[in-house]
Design a protein around this motif. Structure first.
Motif, short mmCIF file in Angstrom:
data_model
loop_
_atom_site.label_atom_id
_atom_site.label_comp_id
_atom_site.label_asym_id
_atom_site.label_seq_id
_atom_site.Cartn_x
_atom_site.Cartn_y
_atom_site.Cartn_z
N GLU A 1 0.37 -0.98 -0.10
CA GLU A 1 0.16 -0.23 0.05
C GLU A 1 0.55 1.43 0.15
OE1 GLU A 1 -3.77 -1.23 2.19
OE2 GLU A 1 -2.60 -0.89 3.13
N GLY B 1 -6.98 -5.80 -3.13
CA GLY B 1 -8.39 -5.37 -2.50
C GLY B 1 -7.78 -4.46 -1.69
N ARG C 1 -5.33 -2.08 -0.70
CA ARG C 1 -5.52 0.27 -0.79
C ARG C 1 -4.52 0.65 -1.92
NH1 ARG C 1 -5.99 1.93 5.29
NH2 ARG C 1 -4.06 0.45 5.21
N ALA D 1 -14.27 5.49 1.19
CA ALA D 1 -13.12 5.20 -0.39
C ALA D 1 -12.03 4.62 0.73
CB ALA D 1 -13.66 5.75 -0.98
N GLY D 2 -10.79 5.87 1.64
CA GLY D 2 -10.18 6.07 2.46
C GLY D 2 -9.60 6.53 3.83
N ASP E 1 -9.25 3.10 -1.12
CA ASP E 1 -9.92 1.49 -1.90
C ASP E 1 -9.47 1.80 -3.68
OD1 ASP E 1 -11.37 0.16 -4.44
OD2 ASP E 1 -12.63 -0.42 -2.15
N TYR F 1 -11.61 3.32 -6.71
CA TYR F 1 -11.38 5.19 -6.84
C TYR F 1 -10.04 5.79 -7.00
CZ TYR F 1 -15.57 3.77 -4.67
OH TYR F 1 -17.06 3.41 -3.62
#
Length: 448
Positions: free
Chosen positions: A303, A330, A332, A372-373, A394, A397
């Motif tokens: 990530e 999946g 981020r 979304a994050g 995510d 997006y």
């Protein structure tokens, strides 16, 4: 009386998040160095347009690791490739837990065949030292804490001065009487300044050219003055603590992610070894994003963009977990959010210029579909004309141009629903790549 451990603090607070949650915590800036010299805006412009001098001598924690097992312990507790690690080279060290969560990175420099120095936030240093001592590796350690924690106000062991910006190489050649020999990115070469030994580390910040000069503290004042004097015709600007904390937002480095050490029962002995008043017990969590589960704050090196640094050609702690996560779609994605300037003025400045903004808060990033994050660091970047935020969101997006909103506020923590709408203001943001700076995004790894 025995000093309390990290585990003692967790037990007393009731949970790791209970220990770390501090709404409204002041953002960290480097100690000792003045907050501003020419003003944060001029200091930011200097490394974009001219040349800047940054003093890293006081806020770095150094751990020297030396002995026949130095490479072995670092390789067995770090995901990096140690097969191609030359003397004089530096790497971003990536230690992970057995579940594949990062412990917090650091800068690891190889000084000799069996000697290294690990610098930065001391969580990675603690991790390596604990496992080396517990398992009996044949290594020795020497430490130099940051100036805020150095006993008796003693001087640092080393000075570190960065010279950065479009005019950096010209100034450096003026000071040294000639250019630094060609040096790869994150490699160093020995140079002398009027007979004084200095190591020149090829480094860059926010995509700009430059070097970091490292040497014995006894030469610090002389080297500093030499750059200041030679820099006058170039318009050299000293960078203070406020501006110093901001280039990571452009270069894509997320400082001090939460170490993934707080919840694993197998790490209880480690938490009892760690002091409560170390970095692991004192680096606060806050912002509009709140979860009572500390594992919601853990991050994978993937990530953070460290996938290319992971080397599966050797066995290391956490290898199986990272191997399993390598194809996880999946996870981020790290992005830069460009916050709407009008919204920034409205929310942070009451309609006026908000001035300097710096935040390490975890703020909610939302779309009409919901959460979304989360932001990881936000800062005013004057040459861009607004606030930029590093965020993990995510992948659905993460495409550049996606419109999101950042919820700007301080969740009170335990006792309030994590998803409660507390009426915090929203700031519109646009997703851009991370690193935001094009050169940092395309050339850093190519030049390494």
């Amino acid at each position: 009386m025995t000093s309390p451990s990290l585990q003692d603090g967790i037990d007393r607070a009731g949970s790791p998040v209970g220990l770390l949650w501090q709404p409204g915590a002041e953002p960290w800036t480097p100690e000792v160095v003045d907050r501003e010299f020419a003003g944060w805006r001029a200091e930011q412009r200097a490394w974009h347009e001219g040349v800047a001098l940054l003093d890293l001598s006081h806020h770095m924690y150094d751990l020297w690791i030396e002995g026949p097992d130095a490479t072995r312990v670092l390789a067995e507790y770090g995901a990096n490739n140690f097969e191609k690690f030359a003397v004089g080279q530096a790497k971003q060290y990536v230690p992970v837990t057995r579940h594949g969560h990062i412990v917090t990175d650091g800068i690891l420099a190889r000084e000799a065949e069996h000697a290294y120095v690990l610098s930065g936030v001391p969580a990675a240093q603690h991790w390596v030292r604990y496992h080396a001592e517990r398992e009996g590796y044949d290594v020795s350690f020497a430490t130099d804490p940051s100036s805020a924690f150095r006993p008796g106000g003693a001087d640092p062991t080393l000075f570190r001065y960065q010279i950065q910006g479009p005019l950096a190489l010209e100034l450096i050649a003026r000071v040294l009487g000639g250019p630094v020999p060609e040096t790869k990115f994150f490699h160093s070469t020995p140079v002398t300044l009027d007979g004084r030994p200095v190591r020149a580390l090829r480094h860059g910040m926010a995509g700009q050219a430059g070097y970091e000069f490292i040497g014995p503290w006894e030469h610090a004042a002389y080297v500093h003055e030499a750059f200041l004097k030679a820099g006058e015709p170039f318009g050299l600007v000293r960078v203070g603590a406020l501006a110093y904390a901001t280039p990571s937002v452009e270069s894509g480095w997320i400082p001090s992610p939460v170490p993934g050490i707080y919840s694993d029962p197998d790490l209880a002995a480690y938490r009892r070894w760690l002091p409560l008043f170390g970095i692991e017990g004192r680096r606060p969590l806050h912002g509009s994003y709140y979860s009572p589960d500390i594992e919601d704050y853990y991050v994978s090196p993937y990530e953070l963009g460290y996938g290319k640094m992971i080397h599966f050609g050797h066995d290391f702690h956490g290898r199986d977990a990272l191997l399993a996560a390598a194809g996880d779609t999946g996870l981020r994605t790290k992005v830069t959010l460009v916050l709407d300037p009008d919204d920034v003025r409205r929310v942070l400045g009451g309609g006026a210029d908000p001035g300097f903004v710096l935040s390490y808060a975890r703020h909610r990033v939302e779309t009409p579909a919901g959460l979304a994050g989360v932001t990881m660091q936000s800062a005013s970047i004057d040459p861009v004309g607004t606030v930029l935020a590093q965020a993990l969101i995510d992948p659905a997006y993460a495409a550049p141009g996606t419109e999101v909103t950042v919820v700007w506020g301080e969740h009170p923590g335990p006792g309030t629903d994590p998803d409660a709408d507390l009426g915090f203001p929203r700031i519109r943001g646009t997703v851009r790549p991370s690193p935001f700076d094009r050169h940092a995004r395309t050339a850093y790894r190519r030049d390494a």
